[in-house]
Structures are given as C-alpha cells and as structure tokens.
Scaffold this active site. Structure first.
Site, short mmCIF file in Angstrom:
data_model
loop_
_atom_site.label_atom_id
_atom_site.label_comp_id
_atom_site.label_asym_id
_atom_site.label_seq_id
_atom_site.Cartn_x
_atom_site.Cartn_y
_atom_site.Cartn_z
N ASP B 49 -2.91 1.17 5.30
CA ASP B 49 -3.54 0.22 4.39
C ASP B 49 -4.86 -0.27 4.97
O ASP B 49 -5.82 -0.52 4.24
CB ASP B 49 -2.61 -0.97 4.13
CG ASP B 49 -1.42 -0.57 3.25
OD1 ASP B 49 -1.42 0.55 2.70
OD2 ASP B 49 -0.51 -1.39 3.11
N TYR B 159 -2.39 -11.40 4.76
CA TYR B 159 -2.40 -12.57 5.64
C TYR B 159 -1.69 -13.76 4.98
O TYR B 159 -1.03 -14.56 5.66
CB TYR B 159 -3.84 -12.91 5.99
CG TYR B 159 -4.04 -13.76 7.22
CD1 TYR B 159 -3.01 -14.03 8.11
CD2 TYR B 159 -5.29 -14.30 7.50
CE1 TYR B 159 -3.22 -14.81 9.25
CE2 TYR B 159 -5.52 -15.07 8.63
CZ TYR B 159 -4.47 -15.32 9.50
OH TYR B 159 -4.68 -16.11 10.61
#
Lengths: 250, 250, 250, 250
Positions: B49, B159
C-alpha cells in the site's frame, strides 16, 4: 394550518399556545404521542430529546417537528424555553424543513422505526451473548458482548456515543455499527453507507428502539434505511451547536 | 494502450511484463514514481500500500492503478503475487474504474494531495502542541496533543486507525478528524461530510501527507476535497475484503 | 535548615523567601535546577508540574520537595499562590514526607531517572516503528506504533493519560505499559507490579524521560524501579485532589 | 487427604479419579458446587473459568483449587485435558498455593463475595441509570451509564476487560473501577489500592457478582477486600500464560 402540541413538561404550554394562536394556527394538545399526530401540518414538542424520540415512534408519516427543550442537552430540539417564541415564529413562517434517515428494523414481519438507534441486547444483564452482524450479506463481525447497536448519524450522540463511537456529522447520511462491552481483545466501530442492508443475528435477545424495549427476539433482525424519515423544521446552526454541545454530554 | 509499471519489489517484474505483453499493452518500467506517470493509460504497482501511496504523491491527474501486493495487508492492492495474472487481465479488459476522494491541503499557497490522511504533528516528539480544528469556520475542537489527523474513509485503516478511529465504509465519502494522544479527559473522533472545509491551526508543527513529512508549518492549513481523486481499477469484493482484513491489521 | 528555592515563575519569589525567613530557614535561590540541590534539606519549587519534573532530573538523592503551582493543573504541587504560606509552614514544621517510585532506565551503561514516564518513540514523526516489550524476560507485546510508554502510577496523569491509559491510585506502586498510536486491531494497556523488570527493544528510536529527549537509541532499554525515589512533603488530600482535578485535565 | 471433584464436563471424571487414587487421595464427587466443599483439603474443578467462579461463590473458607480447563481461555485453570495428570500430581505433591483477593460486597447487611468483579447495573437494559462511586468517602465519579464495575486484578480479564479496562498483573493486588457504556464525553477507568473502601450508590439497580445476578438494590453498596481470599494451587508461568492468552480473548 393545524398543529399538534405534545408536552411532557406542561409549564410552557400556555405560552406556546399563545404564540401559535398569534400565528393563526389551529392547535390540538396531546399529553401523550398518538398515531393521529401524522395528520397535522406540524408538531410542537415541549420536552427533551426523549420526548421527540417517543413521539417519532408513533409516526410513520412525519409532519415537521419543532422542539422546545425542557430536558438536558437538547440536540433534537430547536430552542430553549427562553427563546422559543422567535424561533417558533421563524420556523412556522418560513416552513423550511430538513429530513433525517430513520432505521427500519424488520423482525417477524413487523417493522419498527428508530431515529437514533436499534440495539440488540443480551436479555440478561451482564450475561454475554453472541451477536453476528452482516452487511449486504457479508459477515462484518461476530462477537460475545452485552449488545450491538446500529445507529444513524443523529444517533451518534445517543447510545452509540456511550458505547465508544465517534461523533458523526448530522448531514452525513450513514450507519454506525458498534458493540456494547465486547469481550474481545480487538474491535472497532464501523461507519457505513446508509444504503447498506444490515442483519443482526442473536438468540434470546431484546430488541430496543431509541431506548424503548420492543420485544424479545431470537434469530435474524434486518435493519435498513426507512422510507419514512424524521422531519424537522430546519435548525439554523445545527452543526455548530453540536460542536459546542457534544463536550457537555453527560 | 500504454501502461507504466512501478515496482518496489522486482521479483515479479518479468511475470507482470509478460502478462501485459499478452494483453497487447505497451509498457514502460519505473523504479521510482515520477510525474510522467500521469501520461499513461494505466499504472501497475508492484509493492505494498505504501508503494501506491508514494506513487499517488507524484500524480495530480491519476490514471487507473492496479496493485500487486508484495507488502503486508494490501488494502489498496488488487491481487497477490499468486493470483495477479487473472485479476490483471480481467481489470484491463473490462477497464472499469473507481475513484476515491483525495485530500487537498493548502499551506503557504502550495497544494499537497493525500489519499489516506494529512497529519499535523508536534515537531518535537513527546512535546504537546496546541492544535485547533475548524470546520466551515466553526471551531470543532482545540486541544493539546501529539498531533491531529484529517483522513478520508480510505485512510480510516491508516494513521487514523492507530489513533483510535473507526473503520469507515470505503464507499462512504467522508472525512475523519481525530487527534493523536490528546492530553484531555474527554475527546471523540469526528466523521464529517467530504464537502466540509477544514482548517487546522498549529505553531511549529510538521505537515505529513500519507506518512511523508512535507514541511514545517506555523499557522493555518486548509484541507478540503481535492478535484483530483485517486483512480483505481474496480476491485471486486472490496468491502468484504476489508471486513476480513481489518482484524488482521498489525 | 537549608532550603533551595527553584523558580520558573519569579513573581512569588519574594513572598516565598519571606515565609522561609520567618521559619528560620537559610535559603539559596536557583533560576535553574542543578545537581547541588541534592545537598539541601528541602526544595521549594515555584512553577508547574513541569518545573518539578525537570528539577527531579538533576537529583539522584532527593530532598523533600514543596511545590507552589503557577502552572496548569498542579498534581505534583502542594499549594496555589494564594494559599502557599500556610501550607508551606505546615509542611516544614511537621516535616512529614512521602516517597514515590521513580523509573530507572538503563541504556548503554548509563542510567536515566524519571518520575512520570519513560517513552521510546519513533525517531521520525508519523513513521511506525516496531517496539517489543518484555517483562521479567517474557515478551508482553510487540507492535508497530509511534512509541511505547512505561509510566509510574504518578505518570498515569502524564503521557500515559494521553495514550489512553487509566488513572492509577497515587499510592498504588505500579507500572503502566501502554503504546502510542499502535497500528493494530487489538491492544490493551498493562498495569504491572513495580518489582517487574522491563525491557523495551526498538531500532532508531528516541528515549524520552519525563518529556525530555535524552538520546537516540537502537537496541535494548531496561527499565526498573529506581533506588532513588522522588521525595515530596506529604500532601494532605492527594487522592481527593486527584479525583477532582483529573476531569479538568486538558 | 480428602479432595472434592466438581465437574461441569463429565468426560474426564474417571481419569481424574484415577490420578487422585494413585496419589492416595480420598475423593468425593460433586455435580454442583456446595458449601460443604469448604471442608475438603483441596478441590479439583473440571470445567471452565465459569465453573471455578460459581464454585467459589459457595465458599467463604476456600481450600486450594486445581482447575482442568474444558472451557474457552482458561485463565483460572491449571491445565488442559491433555496434560492434567502431570500438573495435578505436581500440585498435590508440592502443595504450594497462592491466594487472590476477593471482593466483599455488603448490601442490606448481607455479604456477597466475588473473585472477578461486582457489577451494579441498570435494571432495565439500555436505560441509563445514575451511579456514583466513592472511595474512602471521596466521590470519585458520578455518571449516567449502563452500569459500574469494581473488579480485582484477576477480574481485569473479565467484565472490566469488555468495558474497556486495562490488563492488570495477577500479582498486583488492586481494584479496577470502570463504568459500562457511560453517557459522557470524558471518562477514565481507575486502578486503586485494594485497601480502599468503595461505595456505589444507585437506584433500582441489579447487583451482579461474577456474572450471577444476586439481587435488586436501591441505595448504597459497600465493596472492600474480603478476609476470605480465593486459594489456588500455585500456577507456574501464570504471568507468561496471561501475556500469551490475553490476545486470544474473545
């Protein structure tokens, strides 16, 4: 125009009737929500968010609601007892409304509506029950917990809030899926598109809609976006009010 | 058709070239992402990714991307090294694509794009910084923390996931606002409509886009939906894959 | 008796000196904490909790500290500028003290002390680092995260608080182990006995003690209960103050 | 020596009796826990952690317990069906024991014991109730929630785990105080010394001890460390087992 006034708290009733009279509105007063509220042009609710939630449970077709807050936070209401006359006049004269998705919950051929959330709970407090959630036929999760909540964005400040969910933009049409007290090392809330069809499977559980116990269930409950949204008079500054009030939730 | 192949992991390169040749595609190979990738008909990424995220940082106009996962989880990729030939053929022949909102972050007149998230971080580790977030001009929150994240729904597994955010439906266009290690008794993540305009204010902070440090900032950063979405070949079963893989995130 | 007065905020200095003079105490004034503070009979700190933490970093042997809070919350301090004279007199006359465990952190043969916490952080903001924690030789966890905190119970209202940890009784000698922004579906803070020996392993990380960056590290850091506790004058109502103030942490 | 064997799962019964016979132990078999178990030299439990918890509810004076796990995780048990003979022999021959604090909960003059936790719950599912918790006479918190848990460190992997609490060292004698689904913007679990005396105040609530509903209550419940700890045969590697198994809790 014909308006229904539903009050939980009677103190303001006369003042409200006077304002409506000045607006040339024909009024009927209800001590308790009834199905015939559907037939009015709009509804004034004197009470808290809970009053509006219980009122909505009687309505499939929903006339616009105006809420005067005599409860705690008042995220669904439009005004406080101190400032309701101006706000009510403004709302009725403009007659701008906004609609919010309600959940349609099908169990045993019967439909239950909810604005905030549908919760499937263990029928015995503090006893874990195994609950599975599927989304469009895909199993999202299966866990042992006290219960499972499917909430709308409006319900993000309801039971889903307590369960640890995020605050969702009132204008982002969406579903929140979140377990209550899951007995598992890892878990996450999910935020889903509101065109998803959800199925919750549980045995010997309680079905709870907007805080009201509806029935004992065993097996599969289907939850989707209802064709009967809740309708409110437009609330100016709804988002900024939420940003301000959310920190005071208790 | 002209395709660019960007690889972080070279082991599969020859196999990929062979499949593309069979498809009659003209190919150019890149060891590193470059702006000229914009001019190809599609891009094949061999990596994880992170490879796709760094590739996207070079692109404003984005040709459809096909990812072959040689990294960990692979939520942005389309196939594993074992099954990529069928998937790649299927994708190129059908040429069905899907687009995902990117964040446009403006600071000092310059635009930075991000697919997962923009993070504004304290420039000194473990030193609290005061960060304020506004939404359409309304202050949502102001707190002392290690940083503040604005993520897309795709970034809900980035995140924002670590910071304690929910998992968001990849097809629910939305923004997640969540602080990192906030020093306050109470706080909540927010999920917002993607047409909101956000402002983050911080002093002596770092601006980080999809994990890359972009610059030191002081003052106001504006974040909104970019006009340049990320484009991917349609991924069959994206949602069910997410439901399955999210529990394995580590 | 000889007292050192360390001040970050000088406004109160003359008043403090006057009170100490009335108590017959010989005083030396320090603008900055120094190692020679060890040689005084007690220390008066004028500042916030941060002033006391930085002061403690200079001391192995710790004379009793009395704190006058000119900062925010003031969980380590004994009084506010308004009521310090009575409290200071009471403390010095009674001379009852209480001690709190400090962490001894060994890296590269050098010892670092901390009252609140030792944090091992990724040296690059927003870049995950892999951190492993062992307890008495048993690996407790290994995860990718922004950092890992080992805190004392006193530090439960410090960085561990931001990371999502519980509030720990100031009189329950214990260690809190908690990651910062862990990129994993499931995780939990741990509360451990303070006679456990912890090892944290990380590459290219920063070692931070009570908010001060100490050094770059790679490899193993050992953390255990120090033989050099922090010593404070007894604080009446410490627990009830904590119960009250914890909700105001921000 | 006289041993009682309590079994929920009968499959292993004959094997267990044979091992005990070889050890020269006189045995009595119980299908259900009874108070007379107090009079034996030790108890063998065949079942899961729940079997041991229900067994302990019958015992004030507690002979050492040895658990053979036929349930899920088995944090209270000593062995699996595959390896119990060696472990049981080792335990009986050495006869080393360890004790763990139980909670003594007083309501209406009656005492209830619990090893894992006492929970005070709203008597109506999904209805908020207001609960106040005091510690040594100091109000720690008061909030609207589904319930409130006071757990021991052993109970940190029980209901407190589901409610969002940390994992506590089995050898750190302590209490965990944590609400279930609190309807408030901010809240924190508390970890307290086990010599604290707690009071929980609630109206129309249920008192639940180790998952068993005990009674309806209104008013004040007092919880403190019992004089009657739970006694187990020493479990080698209890901490490392916990570190390993905690991630598998589900």
């Amino acid at each position: 125009m014909r308006a229904a006034v539903v009050y939980k708290d009677g103190e303001l009733l006369q003042k409200v009737l006077k304002v409506l009279e000045e607006l040339g509105v024909e009024v009927e007063v209800f001590e308790e929500p009834k199905n015939e509220l559907e037939d009015f042009d709009f509804i004034v609710s004197i009470g808290g968010d809970g009053t509006i939630l219980s009122l909505l449970q009687k309505l499939r077709k929903c006339p616009p609601i105006f809420g005067i807050n005599t409860g705690r936070i008042g995220l669904l209401t439009h005004s406080e007892p101190t400032n309701f006359p101006e706000e009510l006049k403004f709302s009725v004269e403009r007659f701008e409304v906004e609609t919010f998705t309600r959940l349609s919950c099908i169990y045993g051929g019967e439909e239950i509506l909810a604005l905030n959330e549908i919760a499937v709970m263990s029928s015995s407090p503090a006893k874990l029950t195994t609950i599975s959630v599927s989304v469009d036929g895909i199993e999202l999760d299966r866990l042992r917990c006290d219960g499972m909540i499917v909430a709308t964005q409006i319900g993000s400040t309801g039971y889903a809030f307590s369960a640890g969910g995020p605050v969702v933009d009132p204008y982002l049409d969406s579903f929140i899926v979140i377990p209550i007290a899951p007995f598992r090392f890892g878990w996450k809330p999910w935020i889903l598109r509101s065109d998803r069809i959800l199925e919750i499977q549980a045995e010997n559980a309680l079905l709870i809609a907007d805080g009201q116990i509806e029935k004992n269930i065993s097996g599969k409950v289907t939850i989707r976006k209802s064709n009967h949204p809740a309708v409110f008079f437009r609330k100016r500054g709804r988002f900024s009010e939420l940003a301000r009030k959310v920190k005071r939730i208790e």
